[in-house]
Design an enzyme around this catalytic site. Structure first.
Site, PDB file in Angstrom:
ATOM      1  N   THR A   1      -8.477  15.080 -57.212  1.00  0.00           N
ATOM      2  CA  THR A   1      -8.790  14.770 -55.913  1.00  0.00           C
ATOM      3  C   THR A   1     -10.127  15.449 -55.583  1.00  0.00           C
ATOM      4  OG1 THR A   1      -6.509  15.078 -54.950  1.00  0.00           O
ATOM      5  CG2 THR A   1      -8.461  15.254 -53.396  1.00  0.00           C
TER       6      THR A   1
ATOM      7  N   PHE B   1     -13.124  16.581 -52.714  1.00  0.00           N
ATOM      8  CA  PHE B   1     -13.157  17.347 -51.641  1.00  0.00           C
ATOM      9  C   PHE B   1     -14.661  17.388 -51.293  1.00  0.00           C
ATOM     10  CE2 PHE B   1      -9.189  18.684 -53.276  1.00  0.00           C
ATOM     11  CZ  PHE B   1      -8.337  18.742 -51.972  1.00  0.00           C
TER      12      PHE B   1
END
Length: 430
Positions: free
Chosen positions: A306, A308
């Site tokens: 992921t 960020f």
């Protein structure tokens, strides 16, 4: 003449300077806090004496009821009413148009955090502490969430502040409750987190960095519970989707149920002593909430990461001594016909695009096909989010955006920031 903030192409780029002095006044384009002096007054960061109760009362009205915002249309992506998209790009926002209401506390089922801090809510806003050595970093979720791990990777030894909504994390930075926010924008399996892309446009924060975090899912349950006892698995929707095949291979005939976040699912099981329910979350969440790991590494694809972004009130100064990435958002009132011209501005200068994302234009979502406005066929209008590998300190990037500005009705630089160049291994754990 459209605004173009905080960086502008030549020659306006020379005007890019910002103050970094502390303390400073809260941004007047967001709100004005009016307080009266009382016997329990104290000195806030702006030097004005006001009481804690007055401050909390004033800040409590700044809530994040997104449904009412969308219905009013005053806070849609881009700012004011139709035709005023650029109002978020340097223009003042009328406080009366915000249509913000107070939101409630989190569910009682989650109020078991005796050892862990409760997620921050709008009604918990209190005066910002004096600026110290530790950065205060807001993230969405509860302790044990992957966002908390990302905040720790981005800012080691920071003071992590859990928030119950993405909107709260944005406002925590705007109101000086936090110095930074670390929020997910895309996952290698699940794609973009559209909610945060919309919030990037709605708010005035700047992207100052990025961090990529490997996602390592575990199946968690109360101690002593065996997998054949399970009837339900709860987690964030993306986590459920990322473990679907593995859950089937484990022989689990269970109901999948979505909740707000992965660590929150683990907390919910511990709070309610659910013997028939498991959570998909991190190993750290198991440690924090007293759960056991029934199965480790249950994601369907080990290449699960992921991305960020780190957000701040002020942009950082672009540099050229290391790889930089720049994020922009633009729109054109003539539909997508200008998209090829915009992209060619980067291709001509050998600037690589790393991402392009389209989102419906909320102020003007559709348009008629023919110019006479008598046709029946309609097209969607879009906002385009683009990431490219170049620093705004480079002349080629400044010239590219100067050309892009000629073909767009709205253009905003969300941030120019260092790329995350840290090594990453698919087998690594969060």
């Amino acid at each position: 003449m459209q605004a173009f903030s905080p960086y502008s192409p030549v020659p306006a780029f020379r005007t890019f300077h910002h103050r970094r002095s502390f303390p400073r006044l809260l941004p007047v384009h967001f709100f004005t806090v009016q307080c009266v002096h009382g016997p329990e007054s104290f000195s806030a960061q702006n030097g004005v004496g006001l009481s804690r109760a007055d401050w909390q009362s004033s800040c409590a009205i700044l809530a994040s009821n997104v449904v009412s915002q969308q219905q009013s249309g005053d806070l849609s992506a881009g700012g004011g009413g139709a035709g005023h998209v650029a109002s978020v790009n340097g223009h003042k926002t009328n406080v009366e148009n915000l249509n913000l209401v107070r939101i409630g506390k989190i569910s009682d089922a989650y109020n078991i955090t005796k050892l862990q801090p409760k997620p921050l809510t709008i009604t918990d806003f209190s005066p910002a502490p004096m600026h110290g050595e530790k950065l205060r970093v807001a993230y969405q979720g509860v302790p044990g969430a992957y966002s908390e791990a990302a905040a720790g990777k981005a800012y080691p030894n920071c003071d992590a502040i859990p928030c119950d909504q993405f909107e709260v994390a944005f406002q925590a930075v705007e109101l000086w409750i936090a110095d930074r926010a670390v929020l997910p924008v895309e996952n290698s399996l699940g794609g973009s987190i559209h909610r945060n892309y919309d919030l990037l446009l709605r708010h005035r924060l700047h992207i100052v960095g990025e961090v990529q975090l490997p996602v390592h899912h575990c199946l968690l349950a109360l101690p002593g519970v065996r997998k054949e006892y399970l009837n339900r698995v709860i987690s964030h929707p993306q986590a459920l989707a990322q473990c679907e095949l593995t859950l089937t291979k484990l022989g689990l005939n269970v109901t999948r149920e979505a909740v707000d976040d992965t660590a929150g699912a683990a907390e919910y099981i511990a709070a309610n002593n659910l013997l028939d329910t498991a959570a998909i979350a991190s190993a750290r969440a198991a440690e924090l909430y007293g759960l056991q790991v029934i199965a480790d590494g249950i994601q369907d694809d080990s290449n699960n990461v992921t991305r960020f972004v780190m957000l701040a009130r002020d942009p950082i100064i672009p540099r050229t001594d290391r790889p930089f990435k720049t994020s922009i958002v633009f729109a054109h009132d003539k539909g997508t016909s200008a998209l090829f011209k915009v992209l060619s501005a980067f291709a001509f200068r050998n600037i690589s695009l790393t991402k392009i994302e389209s989102r419906p234009h909320r102020n003007c979502p559709i348009r008629l096909v023919d110019d006479a406005n008598v046709g029946t066929a309609k097209h969607f209008e879009y906002m385009f989010y683009v990431d490219f590998e170049a620093s705004m300190a480079e002349t080629r990037a400044q010239n590219a955006l100067a050309e892009v500005q000629e073909f767009t009705s709205f253009l905003r630089v969300l941030g120019s920031y260092p790329m995350d160049m840290t090594p990453w291994s698919p087998s690594g754990r969060d």
